[in-house]
Design a protein around this motif. Structure first.
Motif: not given
Lengths: 246, 291
Positions: B178-202
């Motif tokens: 669950i943590n592997v997936k749900d850490t994706s919400v940490m983009f909200i405080i600017g954490f550079p996780d996998f999902f943040a990479a997606h946001r940067a790329a698109v």
């Protein structure tokens, strides 16, 4: 009276409004093998559990070498380490091997060194004939073997008195013999034992004192010859006649 | 078909340009999930243990009051952090601290903030799992430990917790995934996780769907590997289902001190016949003697 180990005075225990034990008095002297017999629900096991403080008596006192262990502020774990207990359901630690089961109490409670504890454990495991199985986990051995390990575990703590709570009731008939023979040899070596049992032959042949409980009170007690040979009370006669017939 | 080739081409294009940032994102996600799950487990264990301290009316009053207080605090913690979304907890903690201290104290390191939020969130879930794990252990185990004179702490440490830990391993694994997936919400405080990479790329390429495909595959890969590893760990914990019968007395087998006086006699415990006989005895009982 220095050979008096346990003295139970006016012990009562209720679970809510249900009174399980009423005004129990009896004593355990060094070297005594006492059998407690009686029908299911007569309070035998509760009495034994009270003696080991697994249940806290409602009133009355339990004197261990003259010191009341029911009083508040008594160090219950320290007291229990002198009074071994063998349970109906074995209660071996499932996360440890047979050998570790017999070592852990010595190392953690008696603060013995590991090597010393191991030698001591092996000595008792040999006595109960379980040395080949020291590396087995409890789930891998049979009920009779588990109970023998449980006896070795209790013995390894060098208790002054050993309590047995129906040690053979959860066993298949063919395994009862091996556990009883271990208990018999312990009794012969002079171990002080308090045995709750349904094995009348054991109570008659091995113990030197028999207590018959009925309805939460001690109905009759005496030597095996007195109690089995010439019971004084009608309840005792009724109870024993059920065993004589078969 | 041509859509598929189009998708493949887009993914290749994305990967050649942003492959590095996807990979660091994955690494950050895994590291965050791992550390936060570990700390969360520690928090959960502490809460679970505090919650299961036995309390009888024979205990002195201060102890009872203290235990009651601890239970209330743990209860409030669990209910609050289990009952609010993690994305809001992140914002609340990250912006709350500077708000109340007039910017005197703030998170200078985004990792600290992210680990803190995910850990306390995991801890709230684990507290209940650990409590369940502890009460699932047969009370006979506690009685057995008490009967040989163990204190509550010793019983917990050596008997109950090792068994409880095994029972809640699936829950720990659950929380990790669950943590592997749900850490994706940490983009909200600017954490550079996998999902943040997606946001940067698109944001730069506008290839929304191909990037989402990369993300889906990436997350699935991470969680599948995690489940596989967890199963393996559980198997390791269970240990071997076999055991060796020890025929010789191990205590006398210390090197050099063991002589072999029965050699050549029927009682030679190293001889084949003796072993066979002992095995037979173990299986079928002795033909004569103690039984």
């Amino acid at each position: 009276m220095e050979d008096m180990i346990l003295q139970v005075n006016h012990l009562s225990k209720s679970f809510g409004s249900h009174e399980v034990l009423r005004d129990i008095d009896f004593t355990v002297k060094k070297g005594d093998v006492t059998s407690i017999i009686g029908a299911s629900g007569s309070g035998k096991s509760t009495l034994l559990r009270c003696i080991n403080l697994l249940e806290i008596p409602t009133s009355g006192e339990i004197l261990y070498h003259g010191k009341n262990v029911v009083a508040k502020g008594v160090n219950a774990p320290a007291y229990r380490s002198h009074v071994g207990m063998v349970f109906q359901s074995f209660n071996l630690f499932n996360n440890m091997t047979v050998l570790e089961n017999c070592i852990v109490g010595q190392v953690k409670v008696l603060k013995r060194g590991r090597e010393e504890a191991k030698a001591h454990a092996m000595q008792y495991l040999e006595k109960v004939g379980m040395t080949p199985y020291i590396n087995a986990k409890p789930r891998q051995i049979s009920g009779g073997q588990k109970q023998r390990v449980a006896i070795a575990r209790a013995l390894a703590m060098d208790p002054e008195v050993l309590l047995f709570d129906e040690p053979t009731s959860a066993l298949d008939p063919e395994m009862v013999g091996e556990v009883l023979s271990v208990m018999r040899s312990l009794a012969q070596e002079g171990m002080t034992m308090l045995v709750v049992t349904h094995e009348m032959a054991f109570a008659r042949d091995v113990s030197n004192h028999v207590v018959y409980m009925n309805g939460g009170v001690i109905c009759e007690e005496g030597t095996p010859e007195e109690l089995f040979g010439n019971p004084q009370k009608q309840e005792t006669r009724d109870f024993l006649s059920r065993f004589r017939n078969n | 078909m041509e859509k598929i080739t189009q998708l493949c081409a887009d993914i290749v294009k994305l990967w050649s340009k942003y492959g590095g940032s996807y990979l660091t994102g994955m690494r950050n996600t895994l590291v965050l999930a791992l550390i936060a799950t570990a700390i969360g487990c520690v928090i959960g264990f502490i809460c679970g243990i505090l919650n299961t301290i036995p309390c009888t009316d024979r205990d002195p009053l201060p102890k009872r009051v203290l235990l009651r207080l601890i239970r209330i605090i743990v209860r409030v913690y669990v209910e609050v952090f289990r009952g609010t979304p993690m994305v809001l907890q992140a914002v609340f903690v990250y912006y709350g601290l500077p708000y109340f201290t007039d910017n005197a104290v703030k998170f200078t390191n985004i990792w600290v903030a992210a680990i803190l939020v995910v850990s306390i969130n995991t801890g709230a879930y684990m507290a209940e799992s650990v409590r369940g794990g502890i009460i699932s252990i047969d009370p006979g185990q506690t009685e057995g430990a008490k009967a040989i004179g163990m204190t509550h702490v010793q019983t917990m440490l050596h008997v109950i917790l090792p068994q409880a830990l095994r029972n809640i391993m699936p829950q720990i694994g659950n929380n990790f995934i669950i943590n592997v997936k749900d850490t994706s919400v940490m983009f909200i405080i600017g954490f550079p996780d996998f999902f943040a990479a997606h946001r940067a790329a698109v944001g730069a390429s506008y290839l929304y769907f191909p990037s989402a495909t990369v993300e889906m595959a990436g997350y699935l890969c991470m969680t599948l590997i995690a489940s596989f590893l967890l199963r393996w760990v559980e198997k390791k914990m269970d240990g071997s289902s076999n055991y060796e019968l020890v025929q010789e007395d191990q205590l006398t087998m210390t090197a050099g001190t063991y002589n072999h006086p029965d050699k050549g006699t029927p009682f030679d415990e190293h001889s084949k016949e003796f072993r066979n006989r002992t095995e037979q005895e173990l299986k079928f009982g002795r033909t004569r003697g103690d039984r």
